[in-house]
Design a protein around this motif. Structure first.
Motif, PDB file in Angstrom:
ATOM      1  N   ALA A   1       2.923  -4.393 -17.017  1.00  0.00           N
ATOM      2  CA  ALA A   1       2.201  -3.202 -17.468  1.00  0.00           C
ATOM      3  C   ALA A   1       0.726  -3.521 -17.713  1.00  0.00           C
ATOM      4  CB  ALA A   1       2.848  -2.647 -18.732  1.00  0.00           C
ATOM      5  N   LYS A   2       0.454  -4.670 -18.275  1.00  0.00           N
ATOM      6  CA  LYS A   2      -0.934  -5.072 -18.511  1.00  0.00           C
ATOM      7  C   LYS A   2      -1.680  -5.238 -17.196  1.00  0.00           C
ATOM      8  CE  LYS A   2      -3.703  -8.613 -20.870  1.00  0.00           C
ATOM      9  NZ  LYS A   2      -3.639  -9.867 -21.691  1.00  0.00           N
ATOM     10  N   ALA A   3      -1.035  -5.846 -16.204  1.00  0.00           N
ATOM     11  CA  ALA A   3      -1.669  -6.041 -14.904  1.00  0.00           C
ATOM     12  C   ALA A   3      -1.955  -4.710 -14.220  1.00  0.00           C
ATOM     13  CB  ALA A   3      -0.776  -6.909 -14.013  1.00  0.00           C
ATOM     14  N   ALA A   4      -1.016  -3.764 -14.334  1.00  0.00           N
ATOM     15  CA  ALA A   4      -1.199  -2.462 -13.687  1.00  0.00           C
ATOM     16  C   ALA A   4      -2.371  -1.692 -14.276  1.00  0.00           C
ATOM     17  CB  ALA A   4       0.074  -1.636 -13.808  1.00  0.00           C
ATOM     18  N   ALA A   5      -2.698  -1.942 -15.530  1.00  0.00           N
ATOM     19  CA  ALA A   5      -3.767  -1.205 -16.202  1.00  0.00           C
ATOM     20  C   ALA A   5      -5.154  -1.727 -15.867  1.00  0.00           C
ATOM     21  CB  ALA A   5      -3.546  -1.255 -17.713  1.00  0.00           C
ATOM     22  N   LEU A   6      -5.240  -2.865 -15.206  1.00  0.00           N
ATOM     23  CA  LEU A   6      -6.528  -3.443 -14.865  1.00  0.00           C
ATOM     24  C   LEU A   6      -7.072  -2.845 -13.578  1.00  0.00           C
ATOM     25  CD1 LEU A   6      -5.801  -7.218 -15.629  1.00  0.00           C
ATOM     26  CD2 LEU A   6      -7.037  -5.582 -17.072  1.00  0.00           C
ATOM     27  N   SER A   7      -8.359  -2.583 -13.528  1.00  0.00           N
ATOM     28  CA  SER A   7      -8.990  -2.071 -12.311  1.00  0.00           C
ATOM     29  C   SER A   7      -9.278  -3.227 -11.360  1.00  0.00           C
ATOM     30  CB  SER A   7     -10.299  -1.357 -12.645  1.00  0.00           C
ATOM     31  OG  SER A   7     -10.067  -0.194 -13.397  1.00  0.00           O
ATOM     32  N   THR A   8      -9.011  -2.994 -10.088  1.00  0.00           N
ATOM     33  CA  THR A   8      -9.328  -3.996  -9.086  1.00  0.00           C
ATOM     34  C   THR A   8      -9.643  -3.298  -7.771  1.00  0.00           C
ATOM     35  OG1 THR A   8      -8.593  -6.048  -8.033  1.00  0.00           O
ATOM     36  CG2 THR A   8      -6.952  -4.324  -8.285  1.00  0.00           C
ATOM     37  N   THR A   9     -10.350  -3.980  -6.916  1.00  0.00           N
ATOM     38  CA  THR A   9     -10.721  -3.415  -5.621  1.00  0.00           C
ATOM     39  C   THR A   9      -9.499  -3.297  -4.733  1.00  0.00           C
ATOM     40  OG1 THR A   9     -12.920  -4.399  -5.792  1.00  0.00           O
ATOM     41  CG2 THR A   9     -12.195  -3.718  -3.602  1.00  0.00           C
ATOM     42  N   ASP A  10      -9.376  -2.156  -4.049  1.00  0.00           N
ATOM     43  CA  ASP A  10      -8.262  -1.942  -3.127  1.00  0.00           C
ATOM     44  C   ASP A  10      -8.801  -1.565  -1.758  1.00  0.00           C
ATOM     45  OD1 ASP A  10      -8.890   0.839  -3.278  1.00  0.00           O
ATOM     46  OD2 ASP A  10      -7.577   1.063  -5.019  1.00  0.00           O
ATOM     47  N   THR A  11      -7.965  -1.062  -0.878  1.00  0.00           N
ATOM     48  CA  THR A  11      -8.375  -0.778   0.494  1.00  0.00           C
ATOM     49  C   THR A  11      -9.418   0.330   0.609  1.00  0.00           C
ATOM     50  OG1 THR A  11      -6.388   0.597   0.648  1.00  0.00           O
ATOM     51  CG2 THR A  11      -6.295  -1.573   1.669  1.00  0.00           C
ATOM     52  N   THR A  12      -9.624   1.093  -0.452  1.00  0.00           N
ATOM     53  CA  THR A  12     -10.670   2.117  -0.425  1.00  0.00           C
ATOM     54  C   THR A  12     -12.058   1.511  -0.574  1.00  0.00           C
ATOM     55  OG1 THR A  12     -10.681   2.494  -2.823  1.00  0.00           O
ATOM     56  CG2 THR A  12      -9.071   3.731  -1.510  1.00  0.00           C
ATOM     57  N   GLY A  13     -12.121   0.247  -0.999  1.00  0.00           N
ATOM     58  CA  GLY A  13     -13.392  -0.364  -1.304  1.00  0.00           C
ATOM     59  C   GLY A  13     -13.851  -0.104  -2.724  1.00  0.00           C
ATOM     60  N   GLU A  14     -13.099   0.716  -3.456  1.00  0.00           N
ATOM     61  CA  GLU A  14     -13.412   1.031  -4.843  1.00  0.00           C
ATOM     62  C   GLU A  14     -12.450   0.302  -5.784  1.00  0.00           C
ATOM     63  OE1 GLU A  14     -16.010   2.912  -5.595  1.00  0.00           O
ATOM     64  OE2 GLU A  14     -16.448   3.319  -3.469  1.00  0.00           O
ATOM     65  N   ARG A  15     -12.799   0.321  -7.062  1.00  0.00           N
ATOM     66  CA  ARG A  15     -11.942  -0.288  -8.075  1.00  0.00           C
ATOM     67  C   ARG A  15     -11.094   0.798  -8.730  1.00  0.00           C
ATOM     68  NH1 ARG A  15     -13.588  -5.389  -9.714  1.00  0.00           N
ATOM     69  NH2 ARG A  15     -12.602  -5.079 -11.742  1.00  0.00           N
ATOM     70  N   HIS A  16      -9.800   0.567  -8.802  1.00  0.00           N
ATOM     71  CA  HIS A  16      -8.891   1.515  -9.436  1.00  0.00           C
ATOM     72  C   HIS A  16      -7.869   0.770 -10.288  1.00  0.00           C
ATOM     73  CE1 HIS A  16     -10.024   4.004  -5.777  1.00  0.00           C
ATOM     74  NE2 HIS A  16     -10.354   4.796  -6.781  1.00  0.00           N
ATOM     75  N   ALA A  17      -7.476   1.407 -11.374  1.00  0.00           N
ATOM     76  CA  ALA A  17      -6.341   0.939 -12.170  1.00  0.00           C
ATOM     77  C   ALA A  17      -5.093   1.686 -11.734  1.00  0.00           C
ATOM     78  CB  ALA A  17      -6.607   1.164 -13.654  1.00  0.00           C
TER      79      ALA A  17
ATOM     80  N   ASP B   1      -9.986  -2.146   9.767  1.00  0.00           N
ATOM     81  CA  ASP B   1     -10.796  -1.867   8.584  1.00  0.00           C
ATOM     82  C   ASP B   1     -10.715  -2.997   7.559  1.00  0.00           C
ATOM     83  OD1 ASP B   1      -8.272  -1.607   7.586  1.00  0.00           O
ATOM     84  OD2 ASP B   1      -8.508   0.436   6.829  1.00  0.00           O
ATOM     85  N   GLY B   2     -10.019  -4.087   7.909  1.00  0.00           N
ATOM     86  CA  GLY B   2      -9.929  -5.224   7.007  1.00  0.00           C
ATOM     87  C   GLY B   2      -8.744  -5.176   6.062  1.00  0.00           C
ATOM     88  N   SER B   3      -8.010  -4.068   6.051  1.00  0.00           N
ATOM     89  CA  SER B   3      -6.872  -3.964   5.149  1.00  0.00           C
ATOM     90  C   SER B   3      -5.712  -4.796   5.674  1.00  0.00           C
ATOM     91  CB  SER B   3      -6.438  -2.502   4.996  1.00  0.00           C
ATOM     92  OG  SER B   3      -5.991  -1.979   6.234  1.00  0.00           O
ATOM     93  N   THR B   4      -4.941  -5.355   4.765  1.00  0.00           N
ATOM     94  CA  THR B   4      -3.789  -6.152   5.161  1.00  0.00           C
ATOM     95  C   THR B   4      -2.534  -5.312   5.115  1.00  0.00           C
ATOM     96  OG1 THR B   4      -3.449  -6.892   2.904  1.00  0.00           O
ATOM     97  CG2 THR B   4      -4.792  -8.299   4.317  1.00  0.00           C
ATOM     98  N   ARG B   5      -1.649  -5.555   6.046  1.00  0.00           N
ATOM     99  CA  ARG B   5      -0.348  -4.906   6.033  1.00  0.00           C
ATOM    100  C   ARG B   5       0.701  -5.983   5.788  1.00  0.00           C
ATOM    101  NH1 ARG B   5      -2.737  -2.467  10.684  1.00  0.00           N
ATOM    102  NH2 ARG B   5      -3.171  -0.264  10.368  1.00  0.00           N
ATOM    103  N   GLY B   6       1.557  -5.738   4.848  1.00  0.00           N
ATOM    104  CA  GLY B   6       2.625  -6.686   4.598  1.00  0.00           C
ATOM    105  C   GLY B   6       3.815  -6.403   5.483  1.00  0.00           C
ATOM    106  N   ASP B   7       4.739  -7.309   5.491  1.00  0.00           N
ATOM    107  CA  ASP B   7       5.965  -7.104   6.225  1.00  0.00           C
ATOM    108  C   ASP B   7       7.131  -7.373   5.295  1.00  0.00           C
ATOM    109  OD1 ASP B   7       7.749  -6.602   8.261  1.00  0.00           O
ATOM    110  OD2 ASP B   7       6.761  -7.860   9.714  1.00  0.00           O
ATOM    111  N   THR B   8       8.200  -7.867   5.801  1.00  0.00           N
ATOM    112  CA  THR B   8       9.489  -7.756   5.140  1.00  0.00           C
ATOM    113  C   THR B   8      10.350  -8.958   5.488  1.00  0.00           C
ATOM    114  OG1 THR B   8       9.272  -5.361   5.319  1.00  0.00           O
ATOM    115  CG2 THR B   8      11.479  -6.176   4.951  1.00  0.00           C
ATOM    116  N   CYS B   9      11.441  -9.124   4.768  1.00  0.00           N
ATOM    117  CA  CYS B   9      12.450 -10.146   5.047  1.00  0.00           C
ATOM    118  C   CYS B   9      13.783  -9.440   5.336  1.00  0.00           C
ATOM    119  CB  CYS B   9      12.644 -11.066   3.848  1.00  0.00           C
ATOM    120  SG  CYS B   9      11.141 -11.810   3.224  1.00  0.00           S
ATOM    121  N   HIS B  10      14.748 -10.212   5.744  1.00  0.00           N
ATOM    122  CA  HIS B  10      16.099  -9.672   5.873  1.00  0.00           C
ATOM    123  C   HIS B  10      17.093 -10.803   5.687  1.00  0.00           C
ATOM    124  CE1 HIS B  10      19.060  -6.648   6.926  1.00  0.00           C
ATOM    125  NE2 HIS B  10      19.723  -7.633   7.517  1.00  0.00           N
ATOM    126  N   LEU B  11      18.291 -10.438   5.164  1.00  0.00           N
ATOM    127  CA  LEU B  11      19.376 -11.413   5.073  1.00  0.00           C
ATOM    128  C   LEU B  11      20.724 -10.693   5.168  1.00  0.00           C
ATOM    129  CD1 LEU B  11      20.895 -11.699   1.947  1.00  0.00           C
ATOM    130  CD2 LEU B  11      18.501 -12.120   1.423  1.00  0.00           C
TER     131      LEU B  11
END
Length: 599
Positions: free
Chosen positions: A227-243, A396-406
């Motif tokens: 919860a503490k981490a989610a409340a912090l503002s950080t730069t995202d793919t928009t180029g802006e900082r958001h919490a 645009d420089g944004s990263t896309r994650g992927d996935t695992c399977h088992l």
């Protein structure tokens, strides 16, 4: 038929996963007397350590399981949107899409609680027993696969300037992990050791300890840090900082849950998938749209690929218009014979470059404004193949994650398929003291009101994650799945048809041959990941598919990109013959990372 590896066969237990260490871990648990569900939980937590660019504990996982002699069930580890995640809040920030990274894209984490629920209800081992493998690899290290370092390099500047908690783990001494270099995550090991200690303080009872661990995640030190981490503002793919919007109350109120699978029967096979909050029913619609006269002789011909590709486009168009956690369209309408006869008639000799959602029950389809722009060609078009396979970096420089399977099957006949994802190292900053980041699954929601997949507090984002079980005569016989975002059920369908339309080998299904078969995908629909691009008429095929097929598809109007010979799909599969008790397994050779194990 030549295959890269044999289809493994035995009678004791079989495992397939996207990383050899996870497969070996699951087999260790089976050898120690655990069942398929114990093995899957242990392997899942190892995947968090050895494939951190593909999944993490604060991500999500849909699980589909079939206890021996029991009924298949879906265990949903997809968390919902937080209470504060309203369309009004996001649009007030000037956004028209949910960012692809950062805390504003974080749903309530769902993976951890789902694995705990599985262990409590269907496993036999204690929490410490299944976590010890992940703790060992996190504490003492594991040889890093090549893509970890590649992914870290793609976000190096962000790690060095802002996500410094991530740099502490993934840029030790300023260097990204080299292939084969020992990579450690002592913070994660410490998190699990503390979790176990607090859980065991509840007493000696196995289930009580698991319940205590769930409380620690939801309300204890882990919840506080998230919860503490989610409340912090950080730069995202928009180029802006958001919490973010995730709070302690959101974490405390979530519980993973069981539900009945969505099913469809095709030529004696019953396929079971997660419901319309996932991508799973796309696979069922793909099967429902196949012509009645499709037979083994058609397999791998240009006409076969054309038919399957065009049916996939129709199913994906329905996904865009009708799928979501709040849809008013019953799945029965989308799978009904009459509806699919109408839709099948749309498949002509030429490739469609349009997005054509249907009208189940006479309903009028409605797309998001962004999807309408994408369809009209106003939105940026993704390069063919973007987002497939391992994580990529968009233009645009944004990263896309992927996935695992088992997948796991044991000697008692328990089967499980799971597709863990989210909480990637490139999705959010590592939470200080925990060793893992939040996820970004809310990026799949639209910021338009009233759509099945609109961003709504308490509703699950429509995920691309889609594990599969196949049954014959009411008994689960095959578990399979793949990473790959929007490509998952495209690759799943091709794999399944390769099993169903071809002759068995050595008394069991030709799992390895079906996985090795040249595969394909189309991007002819709006993507599920930021920036939600579309490439009308585009099809990417492995070069091994052959010049005849490539030419045949181009004559039919497909915009074909020929990819590398081993570039499409990362399937895993296990199977069980209920008559003989013979177990089988196979894994994807692409990327030289997935392995099956068994005896």
């Amino acid at each position: 038929m030549f295959t890269t590896r044999p289809t493994l066969q035995g009678t004791f237990g079989m495992v397939s996963s996207t990383h050899w260490l996870a497969s070996a871990t699951a087999m260790s648990v089976l050898e120690d007397g655990g069942n398929a569900f114990d093995a899957a939980v242990a392997a899942a937590f190892v995947l968090h350590v050895v494939e951190p660019h593909l999944n993490g504990p604060a991500g999500e996982v849909p699980i589909i399981l079939a206890p021996a002699g029991g009924t298949p069930a879906v265990l949903c580890g997809q968390g919902p949107a937080p209470a504060g995640a309203t369309v009004a809040h996001y649009t007030s920030l000037g956004l028209d899409l949910v960012p692809g990274t950062g805390p504003l894209a974080a749903a309530v984490p769902g993976a951890f609680d789902a694995w705990m629920l599985l262990l409590r209800d269907h496993g036999t081992r204690r929490l410490a027993d299944v976590l010890r493998y992940a703790i060992e690899y996190a504490e003492h290290g594991h040889p890093a696969v090549e893509r970890i370092g590649t992914t870290v390099e793609a976000v190096r500047e962000l790690f060095e300037t802002e996500w410094t908690s991530s740099a502490e783990i993934y840029l030790p001494h300023g260097r990204s992990p080299a292939p084969g270099a020992l990579l450690k995550n002592p913070a994660l090991a410490g998190t699990w050791r503390r979790l176990i200690a607090e859980a065991e303080s509840s007493g000696p009872d196995r289930e009580a300890q698991i319940e205590a661990a769930r409380r620690v995640w939801r309300e204890g030190f882990i919840a506080e840090a998230l919860a503490k981490a989610a409340a912090l503002s950080t730069t995202d793919t928009t180029g802006e900082r958001h919490a973010g919007t995730l709070t302690a109350d959101d974490l405390a109120s979530f519980s993973a849950s069981y539900e009945e699978p969505a099913t469809f029967t095709w030529r004696g096979w019953t396929i079971a998938k997660p419901g319309l909050w996932s991508q799973g029913p796309v696979f069922l619609q793909q099967l429902a749209l196949l012509p009645d006269d499709l037979g083994p002789a058609d397999y791998a011909t240009p006409g076969y690929y054309h038919t399957l590709i065009e049916g996939t486009k129709l199913a994906m168009a329905d996904r865009e218009a009708w799928y979501g956690d709040s849809t008013d369209v019953p799945l029965e309408a989308l799978l009904s014979p009459g509806y699919n006869a109408e839709r099948r008639a749309l498949i002509g000799e030429r490739a469609s470059h349009e997005l054509r959602p249907g009208r189940p029950g006479g309903r009028t389809p409605r797309l998001s404004r962004q999807a309408e722009l994408v369809v009209s060609g106003v939105s940026p078009t993704a390069p063919a193949g973007a987002g497939a396979g391992e994580p990529t970096v968009a233009r645009d420089g944004s990263t896309r994650g992927d996935t695992c399977h088992l997948d796991v099957v044991d000697r008692w006949g328990n089967l499980i398929a799971a597709t863990p994802s989210g909480g990637w190292l490139q999705s959010n900053p590592v939470v200080p003291g925990l060793g893992f980041p939040l996820g970004t699954r809310l990026q799949m929601c639209w910021l338009d009101e009233g759509l099945p997949n609109s961003l709504v507090p308490g509703k699950r984002p429509r995920t691309t994650l889609t594990p599969s079980l196949a049954l014959r005569d009411g008994q689960a016989v095959l578990a399979f799945g793949t990473p790959g975002g929007d490509q998952q059920d495209q690759w799943n369908a091709h794999f399944f048809l390769a099993v169903a339309l071809r002759e068995p080998v050595r008394g069991g299904p030709d799992l390895q041959g079906a996985i090795d078969a040249p595969n394909w995908h189309t991007d002819s629909f709006p993507g599920s990941f930021y920036p939600r691009a579309m490439d009308p008429g585009a099809v990417t095929v492995e070069s091994r598919i052959g010049e005849g097929v490539i030419a045949g598809l181009r004559r039919r109007g497909h915009r074909v990109t020929v990819g590398d010979p081993w570039s499409e799909g990362r399937l895993c599969a296990v199977a069980r013959d209920p008559e003989t008790g013979i177990l089988s397994a196979a894994a994807n050779p692409r990327g030289m990372q997935g392995y099956a194990a068994g005896r």
